[in-house]
Design a protein around this motif. Sequence first.
Motif, mmCIF file in Angstrom:
data_model
loop_
_atom_site.group_PDB
_atom_site.id
_atom_site.type_symbol
_atom_site.label_atom_id
_atom_site.label_comp_id
_atom_site.label_asym_id
_atom_site.label_seq_id
_atom_site.Cartn_x
_atom_site.Cartn_y
_atom_site.Cartn_z
ATOM 1 N N TYR A 1 -19.221 11.071 -0.389
ATOM 2 C CA TYR A 1 -18.216 11.569 0.548
ATOM 3 C C TYR A 1 -16.899 10.799 0.444
ATOM 4 C CZ TYR A 1 -21.732 14.506 2.701
ATOM 5 O OH TYR A 1 -22.691 15.459 2.912
ATOM 6 N N GLY A 2 -16.987 9.487 0.251
ATOM 7 C CA GLY A 2 -15.764 8.708 0.114
ATOM 8 C C GLY A 2 -14.940 9.154 -1.081
ATOM 9 N N ILE A 3 -15.612 9.468 -2.187
ATOM 10 C CA ILE A 3 -14.905 9.889 -3.401
ATOM 11 C C ILE A 3 -14.328 11.293 -3.230
ATOM 12 C CG2 ILE A 3 -15.233 10.418 -5.850
ATOM 13 C CD1 ILE A 3 -17.246 8.134 -5.929
ATOM 14 N N ILE A 4 -15.074 12.195 -2.607
ATOM 15 C CA ILE A 4 -14.555 13.548 -2.353
ATOM 16 C C ILE A 4 -13.334 13.477 -1.431
ATOM 17 C CG2 ILE A 4 -15.055 15.752 -1.229
ATOM 18 C CD1 ILE A 4 -17.887 15.536 -2.193
ATOM 19 N N MET A 5 -13.425 12.663 -0.385
ATOM 20 C CA MET A 5 -12.293 12.503 0.534
ATOM 21 C C MET A 5 -11.066 11.961 -0.194
ATOM 22 S SD MET A 5 -14.423 10.899 3.734
ATOM 23 C CE MET A 5 -12.984 10.205 4.543
ATOM 24 N N ALA A 6 -11.287 10.980 -1.076
ATOM 25 C CA ALA A 6 -10.159 10.413 -1.827
ATOM 26 C C ALA A 6 -9.533 11.447 -2.740
ATOM 27 C CB ALA A 6 -10.640 9.205 -2.637
ATOM 28 N N GLY A 7 -10.372 12.238 -3.429
ATOM 29 C CA GLY A 7 -9.855 13.248 -4.348
ATOM 30 C C GLY A 7 -9.066 14.333 -3.638
ATOM 31 N N TRP A 8 -9.542 14.739 -2.464
ATOM 32 C CA TRP A 8 -8.862 15.813 -1.733
ATOM 33 C C TRP A 8 -7.604 15.299 -1.029
ATOM 34 C CZ3 TRP A 8 -7.945 16.383 3.540
ATOM 35 C CH2 TRP A 8 -7.420 17.624 3.910
ATOM 36 N N ALA A 9 -7.705 14.129 -0.372
ATOM 37 C CA ALA A 9 -6.596 13.634 0.445
ATOM 38 C C ALA A 9 -5.412 13.170 -0.395
ATOM 39 C CB ALA A 9 -7.076 12.481 1.328
ATOM 40 N N THR B 1 -6.270 -0.622 -0.868
ATOM 41 C CA THR B 1 -7.067 0.607 -0.875
ATOM 42 C C THR B 1 -7.776 0.768 -2.223
ATOM 43 O OG1 THR B 1 -5.045 1.813 -1.480
ATOM 44 C CG2 THR B 1 -5.683 1.820 0.841
ATOM 45 N N PHE B 2 -7.069 0.437 -3.311
ATOM 46 C CA PHE B 2 -7.720 0.451 -4.626
ATOM 47 C C PHE B 2 -8.779 -0.643 -4.712
ATOM 48 C CE2 PHE B 2 -7.970 -1.276 -8.935
ATOM 49 C CZ PHE B 2 -8.415 -0.159 -9.627
ATOM 50 N N ALA B 3 -8.476 -1.814 -4.136
ATOM 51 C CA ALA B 3 -9.427 -2.923 -4.182
ATOM 52 C C ALA B 3 -10.723 -2.576 -3.461
ATOM 53 C CB ALA B 3 -8.793 -4.171 -3.560
ATOM 54 N N LEU B 4 -10.635 -1.821 -2.359
ATOM 55 C CA LEU B 4 -11.847 -1.427 -1.639
ATOM 56 C C LEU B 4 -12.718 -0.508 -2.478
ATOM 57 C CD1 LEU B 4 -10.511 -0.882 1.994
ATOM 58 C CD2 LEU B 4 -11.999 -2.703 1.180
ATOM 59 N N GLY C 1 -7.308 8.332 -14.573
ATOM 60 C CA GLY C 1 -7.909 7.452 -13.578
ATOM 61 C C GLY C 1 -8.749 8.183 -12.547
ATOM 62 N N GLY C 2 -8.687 9.495 -12.509
ATOM 63 C CA GLY C 2 -9.571 10.267 -11.642
ATOM 64 C C GLY C 2 -9.244 10.142 -10.168
ATOM 65 N N PHE C 3 -10.273 10.038 -9.326
ATOM 66 C CA PHE C 3 -10.099 10.141 -7.876
ATOM 67 C C PHE C 3 -9.262 9.006 -7.295
ATOM 68 C CE2 PHE C 3 -14.021 7.841 -8.703
ATOM 69 C CZ PHE C 3 -13.911 6.745 -7.885
ATOM 70 N N ASN C 4 -9.153 7.859 -7.982
ATOM 71 C CA ASN C 4 -8.370 6.758 -7.416
ATOM 72 C C ASN C 4 -7.012 6.591 -8.084
ATOM 73 O OD1 ASN C 4 -9.038 5.603 -9.867
ATOM 74 N ND2 ASN C 4 -10.631 4.270 -9.006
ATOM 75 N N VAL C 5 -6.513 7.665 -8.721
ATOM 76 C CA VAL C 5 -5.254 7.556 -9.461
ATOM 77 C C VAL C 5 -4.066 7.270 -8.544
ATOM 78 C CG1 VAL C 5 -4.778 10.041 -9.406
ATOM 79 C CG2 VAL C 5 -3.843 8.658 -11.243
ATOM 80 N N GLU C 6 -4.118 7.718 -7.300
ATOM 81 C CA GLU C 6 -3.001 7.526 -6.368
ATOM 82 C C GLU C 6 -3.130 6.259 -5.529
ATOM 83 O OE1 GLU C 6 -0.434 9.313 -6.492
ATOM 84 O OE2 GLU C 6 -1.071 11.109 -7.576
ATOM 85 N N TYR C 7 -4.186 5.491 -5.730
ATOM 86 C CA TYR C 7 -4.437 4.332 -4.867
ATOM 87 C C TYR C 7 -3.826 3.061 -5.451
ATOM 88 C CZ TYR C 7 -7.513 6.939 -1.810
ATOM 89 O OH TYR C 7 -7.994 7.829 -0.900
ATOM 90 N N THR D 1 0.855 -1.195 0.000
ATOM 91 C CA THR D 1 0.000 0.000 0.000
ATOM 92 C C THR D 1 0.887 1.241 0.000
ATOM 93 O OG1 THR D 1 -1.749 -1.145 1.194
ATOM 94 C CG2 THR D 1 -1.797 1.255 1.211
ATOM 95 N N ILE D 2 0.828 2.004 -1.073
ATOM 96 C CA ILE D 2 1.671 3.195 -1.219
ATOM 97 C C ILE D 2 0.828 4.435 -0.939
ATOM 98 C CG2 ILE D 2 3.067 4.559 -2.816
ATOM 99 C CD1 ILE D 2 3.648 1.921 -4.302
ATOM 100 N N VAL D 3 1.270 5.236 0.011
ATOM 101 C CA VAL D 3 0.600 6.499 0.346
ATOM 102 C C VAL D 3 1.483 7.642 -0.141
ATOM 103 C CG1 VAL D 3 -0.367 7.933 2.175
ATOM 104 C CG2 VAL D 3 -0.473 5.435 2.354
ATOM 105 N N PRO D 4 0.986 8.526 -1.002
ATOM 106 C CA PRO D 4 1.818 9.644 -1.486
ATOM 107 C C PRO D 4 2.347 10.495 -0.339
ATOM 108 C CG PRO D 4 -0.195 9.457 -2.781
ATOM 109 C CD PRO D 4 -0.343 8.513 -1.636
#
Length: 336
Positions: free
Chosen positions: A129-137, A234-237, A224-230, A73-76
Amino acid sequence: MVDLWTGYAWPTILIVLQVVAIIVPLLVAVAYLTYAERKVLASMQLRQGPNVVGPFGLLQPFADGLKLFAKETIVPAGANRIVFVAAPMLTFLLSLVAWAVIPFDVGMVLADINVGILYLFAISSLGVYGIIMAGWASNSKYAFLGGLRSAAQMVSYEVSIGLVIITVLLCVGSLNLSDVVLAQRTVWFVIPLLPMFVVFFVSALAETNRAPFDLPEGESELSGGFNVEYSSMTFALFFLGEYANMILMSAMTSLLFLGGWLPPFDIAPFTWIPGPIWFALKIAAVLFLFLWVRATVPRYRYDQLMRLGWKVFLPFSLLWVVLTAGVLVAFDWLPK
């Protein structure tokens, strides 16, 4: 101690078993929905699809899941770690908790509450909300743009979904999902409310970010949009949440318009088939429409997406609510 065990533990254990009985088949269905999608798309494009892992490729979903689980799991570096990890967990959790009020047959429901439809509408509305959180974080402009797109898209089409649900409720006179199904014993609502069925299905495509409305994940312009960094689990979820939401919206379509667990004809041999089997078959039929649309319809531009939601679906569904209410009052067909 015996009274305490009998009074509190057994009801808790029973509820846990009921939850497991819903979640485990749902996760298996999500896994094989990915397999079915790849096979259906392959057939429509005249190719094979997955056919190596296991007989006919049937073990491919488990191989994909094992691969994602084994990856790191890679976190930027610039990401908000807590929100970044919480976003896919929230998306996946919301796709599961909505099943608490879904009736599979008469009395076969985890929580038979009188406001089941409102509960479903509230849970589906929280998915953004999950998608907004992913895009912002993610601290990425592509992910942020994908989150903004998804927020605008889901809010736009929730309005028309709400009006469609109001139309069905006017015909039923109850917010209980079991009552909605039982009100269709004479005729399924897809026949008198066919335009609302079409609006609901297209809005479900937009609500679940599926083609031709998969603009938040636009690979061509947003990588890839909001999940580009996952990556990894985390991507699987996110992946599991999207497909679980597809099954949920198909179940809602079945309950609201296709008679839920009711057979198409109240005669043998249709009545010999158990209600949950009919319910599962209807969900599978709606899911096939999801896949068929992805294979055949090109992606919309974003202005076309917004115009369809606000200038076509909103006024049309509002007009249909007024028309339905007028017909019910004029002919004294209001539910007693």
